[in-house]
Write an enzyme that holds these catalytic residues in place. Structure first.
Site, short mmCIF file in Angstrom:
data_model
loop_
_atom_site.label_atom_id
_atom_site.label_comp_id
_atom_site.label_asym_id
_atom_site.label_seq_id
_atom_site.Cartn_x
_atom_site.Cartn_y
_atom_site.Cartn_z
CB CYS A 1 -21.43 44.15 -14.46
SG CYS A 1 -20.49 43.42 -15.80
NE ARG B 1 -24.38 41.67 -10.00
CZ ARG B 1 -25.58 41.46 -10.49
NH1 ARG B 1 -26.60 41.35 -9.69
NH2 ARG B 1 -25.78 41.35 -11.79
CD1 TRP C 1 -18.31 38.99 -13.05
CD2 TRP C 1 -16.23 38.55 -13.72
NE1 TRP C 1 -17.76 38.08 -12.18
CE2 TRP C 1 -16.49 37.79 -12.57
CE3 TRP C 1 -14.97 38.44 -14.33
CZ2 TRP C 1 -15.57 36.91 -12.01
CZ3 TRP C 1 -14.04 37.57 -13.77
CH2 TRP C 1 -14.34 36.82 -12.64
CG ASN D 1 -24.89 45.15 -15.48
OD1 ASN D 1 -23.74 45.60 -15.48
ND2 ASN D 1 -25.54 44.85 -14.38
N GLY D 2 -24.95 43.77 -19.73
CA GLY D 2 -25.50 43.16 -20.94
C GLY D 2 -24.51 43.28 -22.08
CD GLU E 1 -26.57 21.56 -5.65
OE1 GLU E 1 -26.75 21.66 -6.87
OE2 GLU E 1 -26.21 22.51 -4.93
CE LYS F 1 -23.39 24.82 -4.55
NZ LYS F 1 -24.64 24.61 -5.21
CD GLU G 1 -21.30 26.82 -7.52
OE1 GLU G 1 -21.53 27.68 -8.36
OE2 GLU G 1 -22.19 26.32 -6.80
CG HIS H 1 -23.59 0.76 -16.88
ND1 HIS H 1 -23.83 -0.44 -17.51
CD2 HIS H 1 -24.43 0.78 -15.80
CE1 HIS H 1 -24.78 -1.10 -16.86
NE2 HIS H 1 -25.16 -0.38 -15.82
CE LYS I 1 -26.82 33.77 -5.32
NZ LYS I 1 -26.71 32.31 -5.07
O1 M6R Z 1 -30.90 32.03 -9.64
P1 M6R Z 1 -31.11 30.64 -10.16
O2 M6R Z 1 -31.53 29.68 -9.11
O3 M6R Z 1 -32.04 30.61 -11.34
O4 M6R Z 1 -29.70 30.21 -10.67
C1 M6R Z 1 -29.51 28.99 -11.33
C2 M6R Z 1 -28.04 28.65 -11.43
O5 M6R Z 1 -27.36 29.63 -12.14
C3 M6R Z 1 -27.39 28.51 -10.04
O6 M6R Z 1 -28.06 27.54 -9.27
C4 M6R Z 1 -25.93 28.09 -10.18
O7 M6R Z 1 -25.84 26.83 -10.73
C5 M6R Z 1 -25.22 28.17 -8.83
N1 M6R Z 1 -23.96 28.83 -8.99
C6 M6R Z 1 -24.95 26.84 -8.24
O8 M6R Z 1 -24.43 26.94 -6.97
#
Ligand code: M6R
Length: 590
Positions: free
Chosen positions: A2, A28, A73, A99-100, A468, A472, A475, A491, A585
C-alpha cells in the site's frame, strides 16, 4: 504494497498535496484510497474504492496544513469504503494509515471493545488509532501513547498517525518502509520517495524499531523501545522528477524498457577501486552466494554463468526465499551478494539477517539509494538505473547484470575489457530500440495475443533469461508462459507443444548456438511457431527478432525485445502493464 503519504508544515494546501502525492504512488497498485485533513480544528476524512485518478484536487480545502493519505490493497477485510484507510478513533482526533499486518489485532480489538471502543471496519489497522486514544488517557500525550501502542503490536508495520489537537504527525516502523522528506516549509512522510520528489530531494530514513514525531517545524527521531533520541543524517536523492515521470510514454513499463538505451551505461559507471576491491573480496571468500527474488533472482542466475565463463569462479545462486536453508554453508569468510531493485524486499532482508548471524559479509547491488538493503549491507553498489516504477522490473535487470558482469571481468584482471564490452552493448541497445523495431514487436504481439500459452528456451546465460521472459509475460499479460533450459525440453515440457504454440528461442553467437537451434528444431517439428531472438536469422525461425551480437553480454540484449513483447501483449489484451493484478512493486512481506 500500500502507499502512505502525509504532510505537516506551513503550507495550506496539504489536502491537494497529499492527493497528488498518492497519485505518484499509483504504480504500486491499490483497490481503494483515502485521505484525512485537519480543517478548522476538525478532521475531514474522504475515502472510496477504485482509482484516485479522477478525483479533483480542488475538492480539497485550501486551509489545511496537516494531512495523511493512503492507497490500499485489501488484505484484512474486503475492498470497501469502510475498510479503506485512514481509520480514526472515536472522537476523530486521531487518524491512521498503515502498511503491514498486525498479527494480534483480534486480541487488541477485543481488549479495546471491552474498554468501550467501537469499530467501523474489518481491518487490523483500525486498532491503531483506538489503542493510541486509550493510552493517551494514561500518558496524556500523543507521541508517548503511540510509542506505547507500538509495544503491543505483533507483526510488521509502518504507520503514519495524525493528531488534530497537537497538530502533529507520528510515524513508526517495524518492517514496512517509511521515508521522511525534509521540505523548506514542512515535513513529508511517505512509503516511497516519488510521493514527495517534486517538493524535496532531502530525505531521512526511518529504520525498523524507530519512531518520528513532527509538528512541521521540529522533528524528533527516537528508538521505539527505549524512547532515546536518535540523530538522523539528511541525504540528498539523486533521482530527478523527470526520471520518475512517464513523459511521452503511455506506461512506465515502456518508458523503463526504453530507458535501457542509457541505463546500462550508467550501471557501468562505477568507482573502479571499489569494483576491484569487491572482485578481490569474491576471490578470497570461502563461498560466495548470489541471492535475490523474482527478476533480481534471474540476474543472479545469469551472473552464475558470468562468474563461471568470465572469471572461472564458482558462485552459488539461491532464491532469497530459500536462502535460510543454506545457513550451514555460511562462515565468517563467506560473502553473500544480495541483488534488489527496491532494496526493501522482505525475503532478501531475511537472507541478509541469516548471513549476518553467521558473521558473513554482505554486498548489496541495489537501485534504490538509501533503501534498507543499501544501508544495512557491508558494501553496496548502486546500479543507477533511476526510479523504476512499473511493477515489472526491466531496466533494473540489465543494470544488475551489467554490474555483476563488470565484477566478473575485474576478477580476471580484465576490468577495462568488461567496461568496453558493456559500453558497446549499451550503444547497440540504443540503436536497436528505434521506433521501427518497437513497432515490429508490437505487430508480433498483435499476432500472438490470443494464444493461451507461450514457451521460452535458452541455454547458458540465456537460460535465466528464458525464466525472466516467462516472469515478464506472466505478470503483465497474464498469458501462461514458461521458460526452460533448451536441453530440458525432451525431458518433459515438449509434451505441451501443439500446432502453432509460440516458442521463443533466445540465441547468441556462442558455443551453445548449435544446441539451442537444434532444440528449436525439435519444437518446430512438433508444430511450434518459433520466434527467434538472435543476432542472425535461421531457417527454423518463423519470426526473427534481430538483436545485436553482444558476445558475453548477449543476455542483456536478448531480454529487451521480450520485455517489449510482454508489454505489448498486456496492452493488446487490455491489461494495464503498470498495475498487474495481485502484485506490488516492492514485496515487503515474507
Ligand atoms: O525490488 P526487488 O528487485 O528486490 O524485487 C524482487 C521481485 O519482487 C521483483 O523482481 C518482481 O519479481 C518483479 N515484479 C518482476 O518483474
Amino acid at each position: 504494497m500500500c502507499g502512505i503519504f502525509g504532510y505537516v508544515g506551513q503550507r495550506n494546501d496539504a489536502g491537494s498535496l497529499v492527493i497528488d502525492g498518492l497519485k505518484n504512488l499509483e504504480y504500486r497498485g491499490y483497490d481503494s484510497w483515502g485521505i484525512a485533513c485537519k480543517i478548522d480544528e476538525t478532521l475531514s476524512i474522504e475515502k472510496d474504492i477504485g482509482k484516485i485518478s479522477g478525483i479533483k484536487t480542488s475538492n480539497f480545502s485550501d486551509s489545511c496544513a496537516l494531512a495523511i493519505g493512503h492507497t490500499r490493497w485489501a488484505t484484512h477485510g474486503g475492498v470497501t469504503t469502510q475498510n479503506a484507510h485512514p481509520h480514526a478513533n472515536e472522537d476523530e482526533t486521531i487518524a491512521v494509515v498503515h502498511n503491514g499486518i498486525l498479527e494480534n489485532y483480534q486480541e487488541l480489538r477485543a481488549y479495546l471493545e471491552k474498554k468501550g471502543h467501537s469499530f467501523k471496519s474489518e481491518t487490523d489497522s483500525e486498532v491503531i488509532p483506538h489503542l493510541i486514544e486509550e493510552y493517551m488517557k494514561e500518558t496524556g500525550d500523543f507521541a508517548s501513547a503511540a510509542r506505547r501502542a507500538c509495544k503491543d503490536f505483533e507483526g510488521r508495520f509502518g504507520f503514519l498517525a495524525l493528531h488534530t489537537e497537537s497538530n502533529t504527525l507520528v510515524a513508526a516502523r517495524n518492517g514496512s518502509p517509511l521515508i521522511i522528506g525534509v521540505g523548506e516549509d514542512g515535513y513529508f512522510i511517505a512509503s516511497d520517495i516519488p510521493a514527495f520528489l517534486e517538493h524535496t530531494k532531502m530525505v531521512q530514513y526511518l529504520d525498523d524499531g524507530e519512531m518520528v514525531v513532527t509538528d512541521g517545524n521540529n522533528i524528533i527521531f527516537s528508538n521505539l523501545e527505549t524512547g532515546e533520541a536518535i540523530e538522523k543524517r539528511e541525504i540528498e536523492i539523486t533521482w530527478s522528477v523527470e526520471q520518475a515521470q512517464k513523459g511521452e510514454y503511455d506506461h512506465f513499463m515502456l518508458k523503463e524498457i526504453m530507458d535501457q538505451k542509457e541505463s546500462v551505461a550508467r550501471a557501468v559507471n562505477q568507482n573502479e577501486d571499489q569494483i576491484l576491491t569487491l572482485a578481490e573480496a569474491i576471490k578470497n571468500a570461502h563461498g560466495t552466494f548470489l541471492v535475490g527474488c523474482g527478476t533480481a533472482a534471474t540476474a543472479c542466475m545469469a551472473a552464475e554463468y558470468f562468474f563461471s565463463v568470465i572469471a572461472e569462479k564458482h558462485v552459488n545462486f539461491a532464491p532469497a526465499s530459500e536462502f535460510k536453508l543454506y545457513h550451514h554453508f555460511l562462515k565468517p569468510k563467506s560473502l553473500v551478494i544480495v541483488v534488489s531493485q527496491s532494496g526493501e524486499t522482505a525475503d532478501v532482508l531475511e537472507a541478509m539477517k541469516v548471513a549476518k548471524s553467521k558473521g558473513s559479509k554482505v554486498l548489496a547491488i541495489v537501485n534504490s539509494e538509501g533503501s534498507t538493503i543499501d544501508r544495512e549491507a557491508d558494501y553496496s553498489l548502486l546500479i543507477n538505473a533511476g526510479p523504476e516504477r512499473a511493477v515489472a522490473s526491466t531496466k533494473a535487470l540489465t543494470g544488475q547484470m551489467a554490474v555483476l558482469m563488470l565484477i566478473a571481468y575485474a576478477m580476471n584482471d580484465k576490468l577495462r575489457e568488461g567496461q568496453k564490452l558493456l559500453l558497446e552493448t549499451s550503444s547497440k541497445i540504443n540503436d536497436m530500440l528505434n521506433p521501427r523495431y518497437v513497432n515490429f514487436i508490437e505487430e508480433l504481439a498483435e499476432k500472438i495475443q490470443e494464444k493461451s500459452a507461450l514457451f521460452i528456451i535458452g541455454k547458458s546465460w540465456n537460460y535465466p533469461m528464458a525464466l525472466e521472459s516467462a516472469i515478464k509475460i506472466q505478470e503483465v499479460s497474464y498469458v501462461h508462459a514458461q521458460g526452460f533450459a533448451g536441453g530440458e525440453l525432451k525431458h518433459g515440457p515438449i509434451a505441451l507443444i501443439e500446432e502453432g504454440t509460440p516458442c521463443i528461442a533466445l540465441v547468441g553467437n556462442d558455443e551453445v548456438k548449435a544446441d539451442i537451434i537444434s532444440n528449436a528444431i525439435e519444437l518446430k517439428s512438433r508444430g511450434a511457431f518459433i520466434i527467434g531472438v538472435a543476432p542472425e536469422n535461421n531457417e527454423v525461425f518463423d519470426v526473427w527478432i534481430k538483436v545485436p551480437d553482444a558476445g558475453n553480454a548477449q543476455a542483456l540484449v536478448n531480454i529487451i525485445p521480450v520485455q517489449a513483447l510482454a508489454y505489448f501483449l498486456a496492452v493488446k489484451r487490455g491489461k494495464d502493464p503498470d498495475m498487474p493484478r495481485n502484485l506490488a512493486k516492492s514485496v515487503t512481506v515474507k
